[in-house]
Design a protein around this motif. Structure first.
Motif, short mmCIF file in Angstrom:
data_model
loop_
_atom_site.label_atom_id
_atom_site.label_comp_id
_atom_site.label_asym_id
_atom_site.label_seq_id
_atom_site.Cartn_x
_atom_site.Cartn_y
_atom_site.Cartn_z
N HIS A 23 28.37 4.86 15.67
CA HIS A 23 28.71 3.55 15.09
C HIS A 23 28.72 3.63 13.56
O HIS A 23 27.79 4.13 12.94
CB HIS A 23 27.70 2.51 15.58
N LYS A 24 29.78 3.14 12.98
CA LYS A 24 30.00 3.11 11.53
C LYS A 24 29.93 4.50 10.90
O LYS A 24 29.63 4.64 9.72
CB LYS A 24 29.00 2.17 10.84
N TRP A 25 30.18 5.51 11.68
CA TRP A 25 30.21 6.90 11.22
C TRP A 25 28.89 7.32 10.56
O TRP A 25 28.86 8.19 9.70
CB TRP A 25 31.39 7.13 10.27
N ARG A 26 27.79 6.71 10.96
CA ARG A 26 26.48 7.07 10.39
C ARG A 26 26.11 8.49 10.84
O ARG A 26 26.42 8.89 11.96
CB ARG A 26 25.42 6.08 10.81
N PRO A 27 25.40 9.24 10.00
CA PRO A 27 25.07 10.64 10.31
C PRO A 27 23.84 10.81 11.21
O PRO A 27 22.94 11.58 10.92
CB PRO A 27 24.83 11.25 8.92
N LEU A 28 23.83 10.11 12.32
CA LEU A 28 22.70 10.17 13.24
C LEU A 28 22.50 11.57 13.82
O LEU A 28 21.38 11.97 14.15
CB LEU A 28 22.90 9.15 14.37
N LEU A 29 23.58 12.33 13.92
CA LEU A 29 23.49 13.67 14.51
C LEU A 29 23.24 14.75 13.46
O LEU A 29 23.34 15.93 13.76
CB LEU A 29 24.76 13.98 15.31
N ASP A 30 22.88 14.33 12.27
CA ASP A 30 22.46 15.28 11.24
C ASP A 30 21.22 16.06 11.70
O ASP A 30 21.06 17.22 11.38
CB ASP A 30 22.11 14.54 9.94
N PRO A 60 27.74 15.88 12.30
CA PRO A 60 26.73 14.90 11.87
C PRO A 60 26.94 13.48 12.37
O PRO A 60 25.97 12.74 12.57
CB PRO A 60 26.83 14.96 10.34
N ASN A 61 28.20 13.08 12.60
CA ASN A 61 28.43 11.69 13.02
C ASN A 61 29.39 11.56 14.21
O ASN A 61 29.82 10.46 14.53
CB ASN A 61 28.95 10.86 11.85
N HIS A 62 29.71 12.66 14.85
CA HIS A 62 30.59 12.62 16.02
C HIS A 62 30.48 13.93 16.77
O HIS A 62 29.86 14.88 16.29
CB HIS A 62 32.04 12.36 15.62
N PHE A 63 31.06 13.94 17.96
CA PHE A 63 31.17 15.22 18.67
C PHE A 63 32.52 15.30 19.36
O PHE A 63 33.16 14.29 19.63
CB PHE A 63 30.01 15.46 19.65
N HIS A 64 32.93 16.55 19.58
CA HIS A 64 34.13 16.84 20.36
C HIS A 64 33.68 17.64 21.57
O HIS A 64 32.82 18.51 21.46
CB HIS A 64 35.12 17.67 19.55
N LEU A 65 34.29 17.34 22.69
CA LEU A 65 33.91 17.98 23.95
C LEU A 65 35.17 18.25 24.75
O LEU A 65 36.03 17.38 24.87
CB LEU A 65 32.97 17.02 24.70
N GLN A 93 14.06 6.23 19.55
CA GLN A 93 13.55 6.95 18.38
C GLN A 93 13.78 6.15 17.10
O GLN A 93 12.90 6.08 16.24
CB GLN A 93 14.21 8.33 18.27
N LEU A 94 14.94 5.53 16.97
CA LEU A 94 15.23 4.71 15.78
C LEU A 94 14.25 3.55 15.66
O LEU A 94 13.84 3.20 14.54
CB LEU A 94 16.67 4.20 15.84
N LYS A 95 13.88 2.97 16.77
CA LYS A 95 12.89 1.87 16.74
C LYS A 95 11.54 2.38 16.27
O LYS A 95 10.88 1.72 15.47
CB LYS A 95 12.79 1.21 18.11
N LEU A 96 11.13 3.55 16.74
CA LEU A 96 9.86 4.14 16.29
C LEU A 96 9.87 4.41 14.79
O LEU A 96 8.83 4.32 14.12
CB LEU A 96 9.57 5.44 17.04
N GLU A 97 11.05 4.74 14.26
CA GLU A 97 11.19 5.05 12.84
C GLU A 97 11.57 3.83 12.00
O GLU A 97 11.84 3.95 10.81
CB GLU A 97 12.27 6.12 12.66
N ASN A 98 11.62 2.66 12.63
CA ASN A 98 12.02 1.41 11.95
C ASN A 98 13.40 1.53 11.32
O ASN A 98 13.65 1.01 10.23
CB ASN A 98 10.98 0.99 10.91
N ARG A 99 14.33 2.21 12.01
CA ARG A 99 15.70 2.36 11.51
C ARG A 99 16.73 1.74 12.46
O ARG A 99 17.92 1.88 12.24
CB ARG A 99 16.03 3.83 11.29
N SER A 100 16.29 1.07 13.50
CA SER A 100 17.24 0.52 14.47
C SER A 100 18.13 -0.56 13.86
O SER A 100 19.24 -0.79 14.33
CB SER A 100 16.52 -0.01 15.70
N PHE A 101 17.67 -1.17 12.78
CA PHE A 101 18.48 -2.22 12.13
C PHE A 101 19.83 -1.69 11.67
O PHE A 101 20.80 -2.44 11.54
CB PHE A 101 17.71 -2.85 10.96
N LEU A 102 19.91 -0.39 11.40
CA LEU A 102 21.17 0.21 10.95
C LEU A 102 22.27 0.13 12.02
O LEU A 102 23.45 0.26 11.70
CB LEU A 102 20.95 1.67 10.57
N TYR A 103 21.87 -0.06 13.26
CA TYR A 103 22.81 -0.06 14.38
C TYR A 103 22.92 -1.43 15.06
O TYR A 103 23.45 -1.53 16.15
CB TYR A 103 22.41 1.03 15.38
N GLU A 104 22.41 -2.46 14.39
CA GLU A 104 22.49 -3.81 14.94
C GLU A 104 23.92 -4.32 14.88
O GLU A 104 24.66 -4.03 13.94
CB GLU A 104 21.57 -4.76 14.19
#
Length: 183
Positions: A23-30, A60-65, A93-104
């Motif tokens: 979502h929003k090309w965020r680098p979650l897969l970094d 970092p922000n997508h995958f190809h399969l 995991q994002l909730k544990l790190e208080n970062r889930s707001f980035l994906y609201e």
């Protein structure tokens, strides 16, 4: 400006090139741990004979399969299971790190969105297209802005070494070109 959504339809037992984007090309897969979540679930689906994986790269922000969905996972497609499982795992995991707001998101049926809704699947119908898609995903980590490794064979989260050295670092890869034998 009208934004047109991509519409992708897949059927069981055909080979597809899938792109899924955070979502929003965020680098979650970094983070390698997050890449590991995807790899582990692909392995699980493969071991359960629900999918066959022929190639992949995790960016970092997508995958190809490149894969085939061989059987339904109960009432879900394997793609639906993969995206749902990984989204729930990442969100926890994002909730544990208080970062889930980035994906609201503002939506009637959910509070967060991890994967963009417009995952793209393109059927691979020939050896030529298979070669082109494999070359594309394997070069992705060293092309353009990415520069994730000096050489595409050095990038761990990819099937490149499988095709270059017959080395399956993940335990679930199949040779794509066996699908097109006889062509």
């Amino acid at each position: 400006m009208v934004i047109q959504k991509r519409k992708s339809y897949t059927s069981l037992n055909n080979v597809y090139f899938l792109t899924a984007t955070i979502h929003k090309w965020r680098p979650l897969l970094d983070e390698n741990d997050n890449k590991g979540v995807i790899v582990d679930y692909l392995k699980k689906l493969s071991e359960e004979k629900l999918i066959s994986v022929y190639g992949f790269v995790l960016m970092p922000n997508h995958f190809h399969l490149i894969w085939s969905q061989d059987k339904m996972n109960g009432k879900e497609t394997p793609q639906g299971s993969l995206l749902k499982y990984t989204a729930h795992t990442f969100l926890k995991q994002l909730k544990l790190e208080n970062r889930s707001f980035l994906y609201e998101v503002i939506s009637g049926n959910k509070k967060h969105e991890i994967w963009q809704r417009d995952s793209l699947s393109i059927e691979i119908y020939s050896r030529k297209v298979a070669k082109q898609k494999l070359a594309y995903i394997h070069s992705n980590p060293v092309s353009g802005k990415w520069q994730l490794a000096k050489d595409y064979l050095d990038y761990h989260f990819s099937s490149a070494r499988f095709y270059e050295y017959a080395q399956d670092d993940f335990g679930f890869l199949h040779n794509l070109f066996t699908v097109f034998d006889g062509e």
